[in-house]
Structure formats: structure tokens, C-alpha cells
Design an enzyme around this catalytic site. Structure first.
Site, PDB file in Angstrom:
ATOM      1  N   GLY A  46       0.836  -1.191   0.000  1.00 49.41           N
ATOM      2  CA  GLY A  46       0.000   0.000   0.000  1.00 49.41           C
ATOM      3  C   GLY A  46       0.873   1.244   0.000  1.00 49.41           C
ATOM      4  O   GLY A  46       2.083   1.162   0.271  1.00 49.41           O
ATOM      5  N   GLN A  51       3.215   9.899   1.498  1.00 46.69           N
ATOM      6  CA  GLN A  51       4.488   9.171   1.636  1.00 46.69           C
ATOM      7  C   GLN A  51       5.456   9.487   0.499  1.00 46.69           C
ATOM      8  O   GLN A  51       6.630   9.134   0.577  1.00 46.69           O
ATOM      9  CB  GLN A  51       4.241   7.661   1.730  1.00 46.69           C
ATOM     10  CG  GLN A  51       3.497   7.269   3.006  1.00 46.69           C
ATOM     11  CD  GLN A  51       3.280   5.772   3.092  1.00 46.69           C
ATOM     12  OE1 GLN A  51       2.305   5.266   2.542  1.00 46.69           O
ATOM     13  NE2 GLN A  51       4.180   5.069   3.753  1.00 46.69           N
ATOM     14  N   CYS A  94       5.727  -0.240   7.584  1.00 43.77           N
ATOM     15  CA  CYS A  94       5.416   1.040   6.930  1.00 43.77           C
ATOM     16  C   CYS A  94       6.610   1.428   6.070  1.00 43.77           C
ATOM     17  O   CYS A  94       7.745   1.410   6.548  1.00 43.77           O
ATOM     18  CB  CYS A  94       5.146   2.115   7.985  1.00 43.77           C
ATOM     19  SG  CYS A  94       4.698   3.714   7.275  1.00 43.77           S
ATOM     20  N   LEU A  95       6.337   1.794   4.820  1.00 43.91           N
ATOM     21  CA  LEU A  95       7.445   2.156   3.930  1.00 43.91           C
ATOM     22  C   LEU A  95       8.134   3.435   4.394  1.00 43.91           C
ATOM     23  O   LEU A  95       9.262   3.708   3.989  1.00 43.91           O
ATOM     24  CB  LEU A  95       6.935   2.300   2.492  1.00 43.91           C
ATOM     25  CG  LEU A  95       6.385   1.002   1.879  1.00 43.91           C
ATOM     26  CD1 LEU A  95       5.879   1.244   0.457  1.00 43.91           C
ATOM     27  CD2 LEU A  95       7.444  -0.106   1.880  1.00 43.91           C
ATOM     28  N   HIS A 136      -4.640   1.314   7.678  1.00 44.89           N
ATOM     29  CA  HIS A 136      -3.287   1.870   7.777  1.00 44.89           C
ATOM     30  C   HIS A 136      -3.136   3.057   6.800  1.00 44.89           C
ATOM     31  O   HIS A 136      -2.597   4.104   7.154  1.00 44.89           O
ATOM     32  CB  HIS A 136      -2.282   0.758   7.462  1.00 44.89           C
ATOM     33  CG  HIS A 136      -0.837   1.155   7.462  1.00 44.89           C
ATOM     34  ND1 HIS A 136       0.078   0.643   8.350  1.00 44.89           N
ATOM     35  CD2 HIS A 136      -0.121   1.992   6.657  1.00 44.89           C
ATOM     36  CE1 HIS A 136       1.274   1.153   8.093  1.00 44.89           C
ATOM     37  NE2 HIS A 136       1.185   1.973   7.056  1.00 44.89           N
ATOM     38  N   GLU A 137      -3.637   2.881   5.571  1.00 46.00           N
ATOM     39  CA  GLU A 137      -3.467   3.931   4.546  1.00 46.00           C
ATOM     40  C   GLU A 137      -4.345   5.153   4.832  1.00 46.00           C
ATOM     41  O   GLU A 137      -3.907   6.299   4.643  1.00 46.00           O
ATOM     42  CB  GLU A 137      -3.784   3.374   3.151  1.00 46.00           C
ATOM     43  CG  GLU A 137      -2.898   2.209   2.703  1.00 46.00           C
ATOM     44  CD  GLU A 137      -1.412   2.460   2.848  1.00 46.00           C
ATOM     45  OE1 GLU A 137      -0.995   3.631   2.785  1.00 46.00           O
ATOM     46  OE2 GLU A 137      -0.663   1.480   3.043  1.00 46.00           O
TER      47      GLU A 137
HETATM   48  O1  K1U Z   1       1.619   2.419   3.837  1.00 48.61           O
HETATM   49  C1  K1U Z   1       2.697   1.840   3.885  1.00 48.61           C
HETATM   50  O2  K1U Z   1       3.615   2.285   4.529  1.00 48.61           O
HETATM   51  C2  K1U Z   1       2.869   0.539   3.148  1.00 48.61           C
HETATM   52  C3  K1U Z   1       2.798  -0.670   4.052  1.00 48.61           C
HETATM   53  C4  K1U Z   1       1.371  -1.157   4.099  1.00 48.61           C
HETATM   54  C5  K1U Z   1       0.997  -2.096   5.210  1.00 48.61           C
HETATM   55  C6  K1U Z   1       1.745  -3.227   5.482  1.00 48.61           C
HETATM   56  C7  K1U Z   1       1.369  -4.093   6.488  1.00 48.61           C
HETATM   57  C8  K1U Z   1       0.229  -3.849   7.209  1.00 48.61           C
HETATM   58  C9  K1U Z   1      -0.498  -2.723   6.938  1.00 48.61           C
HETATM   59  C10 K1U Z   1      -0.126  -1.855   5.928  1.00 48.61           C
HETATM   60  C11 K1U Z   1       3.700  -1.752   3.477  1.00 48.61           C
HETATM   61  O3  K1U Z   1       3.496  -2.199   2.407  1.00 48.61           O
HETATM   62  S1  K1U Z   1       5.039  -2.278   4.460  1.00 48.61           S
HETATM   63  C12 K1U Z   1       5.793  -3.568   3.463  1.00 48.61           C
HETATM   64  C13 K1U Z   1       5.007  -4.830   3.435  1.00 48.61           C
HETATM   65  O4  K1U Z   1       4.116  -5.022   4.230  1.00 48.61           O
HETATM   66  C14 K1U Z   1       5.329  -5.861   2.424  1.00 48.61           C
HETATM   67  C15 K1U Z   1       6.423  -5.771   1.610  1.00 48.61           C
HETATM   68  C16 K1U Z   1       6.676  -6.747   0.665  1.00 48.61           C
HETATM   69  C17 K1U Z   1       5.855  -7.828   0.543  1.00 48.61           C
HETATM   70  C18 K1U Z   1       4.753  -7.942   1.353  1.00 48.61           C
HETATM   71  C19 K1U Z   1       4.484  -6.952   2.291  1.00 48.61           C
HETATM   72 ZN    ZN Z   2       2.646   3.290   6.240  1.00 49.56          ZN
END
Ligand code: K1U
Ligand code: ZN
Length: 173
Positions: A46, A51, A94-95, A136-137
């Protein structure tokens, strides 16, 4: 369609409340494409526009696993219209807070409404990872981060770690 640099904790942009989107213009469509590119490159599941430093209420999500066909979702002005009383813990990342994962408890199921890139209003139900990701988003659009749900001790510890890293980077160390 370039990937754009991610805004990283403790950047104060992450605490901004993003502005609703009016007309869905070509600029909004281009922004959504850049966000998808950025999310796929990271990689993540997401991304909210803030971001990448754009304070607009735009979110992209794709839960497709490696090797599966992409299933991009673009949510314009998304909002939660209902949330279950039942809650579920899920390990979130979270990225904007790289390499930090913690369990967060949130409503297990939600109904959410958004406009798609054709301007059509959509209402959908979500459970599992999608429910977690949508919440989360949407939090990002309101300047809320998943670390805000942790104990003050854990939150302060991760903020301090990222403050130190930002200081070291600004000093060129
Ligand atoms: O919004 C963001 O920071 C993105 C975040 C979204 C998220 C992840 C987990 C739970 C709730 C929301 C991410 O994508 S973190 C990276 C991640 O979860 C992932 C990366 C590679 C493969 C699978 C998952
Ligand atoms: Zn995030």
C-alpha cells in the site's frame, strides 16, 4: 512513470492531514501511476500520497503476491463507513519506517467508500490483510502512523532511532 523518493520518519510531512481531491484530472491519474510504481519498487502492499510528499487524499493498494498478476486498487478520498467491534492483531510495517514491524490491533472488518479513477463511487467490505491495509493507509491521510498505536516506550524508541539516522545522514556520516 517514475518511482519517487519516500518520505521517511521523522519527516513532519507524515503528520500532515491530506486535502480531499476534487476533479479527477490527468495529474491525479499520473500521480496514482507514480504511486503504484513507487509501491511496487519498494516493495509494499500500500501507499498514501503523503508518503511521496503529496498531501492529497489518494491511496494505492495491491495485495497480489510475488508471481501473481498485479491487482492495483486506486482509492480517491477513501473513508471508513463501518468497522466491526471484533478486533484482530496483525504485524504491520510502513514504507516510511523501513525495517520496523510490530503487531497492531485494529477492527477485523471494515466497510469503506472511495471514488475510483473514473469518478465512480464504490463501497466495499474488507477483512484480513485488506482491512488492515485500508485502515493503515487512511490513517496516513490523517497524519496517523501505526507506531501511534504502540506503547509510548516503543514509539519513543523507534522515533529516536530514526532521528539519529536522519542526523547522521544530514552530517554525511
Ligand atoms: O503504507 C505503507 O507504509 C505501506 C505498508 C502497508 C501495510 C503493510 C502491512 C500492514 C499494513 C499496511 C507496506 O506495504 S510495508 C511492506 C510490506 O508489508 C510488504 C512488503 C513486501 C511484501 C509484502 C508486504
Ligand atoms: Zn505506512
Amino acid at each position: 512513470m517514475p518511482a519517487r523518493p519516500l518520505v521517511i520518519l521523522p519527516d513532519s510531512q507524515l503528520r500532515q492531514v491530506s486535502e480531499p481531491i476534487g476533479d479527477i484530472t490527468d495529474d491525479i491519474r499520473a500521480l496514482a501511476r507514480d504511486m503504484l510504481e513507487t509501491m511496487y519498487e519498494a516493495p509494499g502492499i500500500g501507499l498514501a500520497a503523503i508518503q511521496i510528499g503529496v498531501p492529497k487524499r489518494l491511496v494505492v493498494i495491491d495485495l497480489a503476491k510475488d508471481g501473481e498478476e498485479k491487482r492495483p486498487m486506486v482509492l480517491v478520498n477513501p473513508e471508513i463507513t463501518w468497522a466491526s467491534d471484533e478486533r484482530r492483531a496483525y504485524e504491520e510495517g510502513c514504507l516510511s519506517i523501513p525495517d520496523y514491524y510490530e503487531e497492531v490491533e485494529r477492527p477485523e472488518r471494515v466497510r469503506f467508500r472511495y471514488r475510483d479513477l473514473d469518478g465512480k463511487t464504490v463501497e466495499a467490505d474488507a477483512d484480513g490483510v485488506l482491512a488492515t491495509c485500508v485502515q493503515h493507509e487512511i490513517d496516513h491521510l490523517n497524519g496517523v502512523l501505526f507506531i501511534d498505536y504502540l506503547s509510548k516506550l516503543k514509539r519513543d524508541r523507534v522515533i529516536k532511532k530514526f532521528q539519529k539516522a536522519a542526523k547522521r545522514e544530514s552530517e554525511g556520516v
